[in-house]
Motif scaffolding. Structure first.
Motif, PDB file in Angstrom:
ATOM      1  N   PRO A   1      15.659   4.947   2.403  1.00  0.00           N
ATOM      2  CA  PRO A   1      16.081   5.485   3.698  1.00  0.00           C
ATOM      3  C   PRO A   1      14.991   5.461   4.777  1.00  0.00           C
ATOM      4  CG  PRO A   1      15.864   7.239   2.081  1.00  0.00           C
ATOM      5  CD  PRO A   1      15.671   5.951   1.358  1.00  0.00           C
ATOM      6  N   ASP A   2      13.734   5.468   4.381  1.00  0.00           N
ATOM      7  CA  ASP A   2      12.659   5.483   5.375  1.00  0.00           C
ATOM      8  C   ASP A   2      12.058   4.095   5.618  1.00  0.00           C
ATOM      9  OD1 ASP A   2      11.596   5.374   2.846  1.00  0.00           O
ATOM     10  OD2 ASP A   2       9.826   6.564   3.348  1.00  0.00           O
ATOM     11  N   LEU A   3      12.776   3.037   5.278  1.00  0.00           N
ATOM     12  CA  LEU A   3      12.261   1.684   5.456  1.00  0.00           C
ATOM     13  C   LEU A   3      11.975   1.372   6.921  1.00  0.00           C
ATOM     14  CD1 LEU A   3      11.471  -1.046   4.265  1.00  0.00           C
ATOM     15  CD2 LEU A   3      13.857  -1.750   4.481  1.00  0.00           C
ATOM     16  N   LYS A   4      12.850   1.772   7.824  1.00  0.00           N
ATOM     17  CA  LYS A   4      12.633   1.509   9.250  1.00  0.00           C
ATOM     18  C   LYS A   4      11.362   2.186   9.751  1.00  0.00           C
ATOM     19  CE  LYS A   4      17.132   0.509  11.276  1.00  0.00           C
ATOM     20  NZ  LYS A   4      18.110   0.924  12.273  1.00  0.00           N
ATOM     21  N   ASP A   5      11.159   3.429   9.339  1.00  0.00           N
ATOM     22  CA  ASP A   5       9.951   4.145   9.760  1.00  0.00           C
ATOM     23  C   ASP A   5       8.697   3.471   9.216  1.00  0.00           C
ATOM     24  OD1 ASP A   5      11.414   6.050  11.167  1.00  0.00           O
ATOM     25  OD2 ASP A   5      11.596   7.368   9.417  1.00  0.00           O
ATOM     26  N   THR A   6       8.772   3.034   7.971  1.00  0.00           N
ATOM     27  CA  THR A   6       7.636   2.346   7.359  1.00  0.00           C
ATOM     28  C   THR A   6       7.336   1.047   8.101  1.00  0.00           C
ATOM     29  OG1 THR A   6       8.250   3.269   5.204  1.00  0.00           O
ATOM     30  CG2 THR A   6       6.715   1.424   5.203  1.00  0.00           C
ATOM     31  N   LEU A   7       8.380   0.310   8.457  1.00  0.00           N
ATOM     32  CA  LEU A   7       8.190  -0.929   9.209  1.00  0.00           C
ATOM     33  C   LEU A   7       7.600  -0.657  10.591  1.00  0.00           C
ATOM     34  CD1 LEU A   7      11.406  -2.921   8.263  1.00  0.00           C
ATOM     35  CD2 LEU A   7       9.059  -3.446   7.589  1.00  0.00           C
ATOM     36  N   LYS A   8       8.070   0.405  11.243  1.00  0.00           N
ATOM     37  CA  LYS A   8       7.527   0.767  12.565  1.00  0.00           C
ATOM     38  C   LYS A   8       6.043   1.075  12.465  1.00  0.00           C
ATOM     39  CE  LYS A   8      11.665   2.514  14.811  1.00  0.00           C
ATOM     40  NZ  LYS A   8      12.386   3.668  15.358  1.00  0.00           N
TER      41      LYS A   8
ATOM     42  N   GLU B   1       0.823  -1.213   0.000  1.00  0.00           N
ATOM     43  CA  GLU B   1       0.000   0.000   0.000  1.00  0.00           C
ATOM     44  C   GLU B   1       0.858   1.265   0.000  1.00  0.00           C
ATOM     45  OE1 GLU B   1      -2.495  -0.407   3.423  1.00  0.00           O
ATOM     46  OE2 GLU B   1      -3.751  -1.939   2.483  1.00  0.00           O
ATOM     47  N   HIS B   2       2.117   1.124   0.387  1.00  0.00           N
ATOM     48  CA  HIS B   2       3.061   2.249   0.434  1.00  0.00           C
ATOM     49  C   HIS B   2       4.288   1.882  -0.402  1.00  0.00           C
ATOM     50  CE1 HIS B   2       0.604   2.573   4.086  1.00  0.00           C
ATOM     51  NE2 HIS B   2       0.716   3.877   3.895  1.00  0.00           N
TER      52      HIS B   2
ATOM     53  N   ILE C   1      17.184  -4.415  -5.879  1.00  0.00           N
ATOM     54  CA  ILE C   1      17.582  -4.879  -4.545  1.00  0.00           C
ATOM     55  C   ILE C   1      16.988  -6.265  -4.334  1.00  0.00           C
ATOM     56  CG2 ILE C   1      17.391  -4.510  -2.063  1.00  0.00           C
ATOM     57  CD1 ILE C   1      17.084  -1.547  -2.591  1.00  0.00           C
ATOM     58  N   LYS C   2      17.849  -7.196  -3.994  1.00  0.00           N
ATOM     59  CA  LYS C   2      17.424  -8.539  -3.609  1.00  0.00           C
ATOM     60  C   LYS C   2      18.200  -8.895  -2.338  1.00  0.00           C
ATOM     61  CE  LYS C   2      16.418 -10.232  -8.219  1.00  0.00           C
ATOM     62  NZ  LYS C   2      16.719 -11.235  -9.252  1.00  0.00           N
ATOM     63  N   ASP C   3      17.510  -8.809  -1.218  1.00  0.00           N
ATOM     64  CA  ASP C   3      18.183  -9.037   0.050  1.00  0.00           C
ATOM     65  C   ASP C   3      17.162  -9.499   1.086  1.00  0.00           C
ATOM     66  OD1 ASP C   3      20.183  -9.173   1.922  1.00  0.00           O
ATOM     67  OD2 ASP C   3      20.772  -7.068   1.766  1.00  0.00           O
ATOM     68  N   THR C   4      17.662 -10.081   2.163  1.00  0.00           N
ATOM     69  CA  THR C   4      16.818 -10.494   3.280  1.00  0.00           C
ATOM     70  C   THR C   4      17.329  -9.810   4.536  1.00  0.00           C
ATOM     71  OG1 THR C   4      16.441 -12.653   2.271  1.00  0.00           O
ATOM     72  CG2 THR C   4      15.978 -12.460   4.622  1.00  0.00           C
ATOM     73  N   ILE C   5      16.415  -9.188   5.254  1.00  0.00           N
ATOM     74  CA  ILE C   5      16.776  -8.592   6.535  1.00  0.00           C
ATOM     75  C   ILE C   5      15.938  -9.276   7.620  1.00  0.00           C
ATOM     76  CG2 ILE C   5      17.481  -6.362   5.598  1.00  0.00           C
ATOM     77  CD1 ILE C   5      14.762  -5.257   6.420  1.00  0.00           C
TER      78      ILE C   5
ATOM     79  N   SER D   1      20.054  -2.948  12.192  1.00  0.00           N
ATOM     80  CA  SER D   1      20.769  -2.224  11.146  1.00  0.00           C
ATOM     81  C   SER D   1      20.376  -2.761   9.776  1.00  0.00           C
ATOM     82  CB  SER D   1      22.277  -2.339  11.345  1.00  0.00           C
ATOM     83  OG  SER D   1      22.657  -3.690  11.312  1.00  0.00           O
ATOM     84  N   LEU D   2      20.361  -1.867   8.820  1.00  0.00           N
ATOM     85  CA  LEU D   2      20.054  -2.214   7.436  1.00  0.00           C
ATOM     86  C   LEU D   2      21.341  -2.224   6.630  1.00  0.00           C
ATOM     87  CD1 LEU D   2      16.907   0.027   6.823  1.00  0.00           C
ATOM     88  CD2 LEU D   2      16.962  -2.452   6.974  1.00  0.00           C
ATOM     89  N   PRO D   3      21.426  -3.079   5.626  1.00  0.00           N
ATOM     90  CA  PRO D   3      22.588  -3.037   4.729  1.00  0.00           C
ATOM     91  C   PRO D   3      22.642  -1.663   4.044  1.00  0.00           C
ATOM     92  CG  PRO D   3      21.354  -5.062   4.396  1.00  0.00           C
ATOM     93  CD  PRO D   3      20.533  -4.195   5.299  1.00  0.00           C
TER      94      PRO D   3
END
Length: 159
Positions: free
Chosen positions: A120-127, A79-80, A88-92, A110-112
């Motif tokens: 850059p806003d992936l952490k905020d989106t996940l939160k 949705e976002h 990008i192909k990675d697993t966190i 930490s992100l790669p």
């Protein structure tokens, strides 16, 4: 006289062996302390539980919990949408702390650098996606709610 010696021997044997038959009265605190030391706090008897997983069997509870979170995060991320310049192909691994009160929080991780540069806003989106999860009942060990930490894999495949 033979019977008399037998009775005396039996009496002596009984008197000296009484220590072996005395039941020790253990302190309640000692019993609880010993039980807590034996308890494996890294394992839970019942995983955290979403309302929609209540009808599942005991064996399916943990997978239902993980699938519910995974599906919720996936739906939120679709949705976002994000745009990236390079593929990008990675697993966190996402560390989720479920408190004994049933609150889910995203622990710091930490992100790669490649992901951090492109999203850059992936952490905020996940939160935000984690805070919008439905209510959860905490994990239980010996019928006591406990705080648990789960690490869920997030496969990122963006083009």
């Amino acid at each position: 006289m033979n019977v008399k010696n037998w009775y005396i021997g039996f009496l002596v044997f009984t008197l000296f062996s009484c220590d072996n038959f005395v039941l020790k009265k253990e302190n309640k605190k000692d019993i609880i302390k010993e039980s807590l030391e034996k308890l494996n706090w890294n394992e839970v008897e019942q995983p955290p539980l979403f309302d929609l997983c209540k009808e599942k069997s005991t064996e399916e509870l943990e997978s239902c919990f993980q699938q519910t979170i995974t599906q919720h995060i996936y739906t939120y991320l679709t949705e976002h949408p994000v745009t990236v310049k390079e593929t990008i192909k990675d697993t966190i691994w996402i560390p989720l702390l479920i408190t004994k009160d049933g609150k889910i929080t995203l622990e710091d991780f930490s992100l790669p650098s490649k992901i951090l540069e492109q999203i850059p806003d992936l952490k905020d989106t996940l939160k935000k996606s984690i805070t919008s999860l439905p209510n959860v009942k905490p994990a239980h060990t010996r019928s006591t709610p406990v705080t648990t930490l789960y690490k869920l894999p997030l496969v990122i495949h963006a083009e």
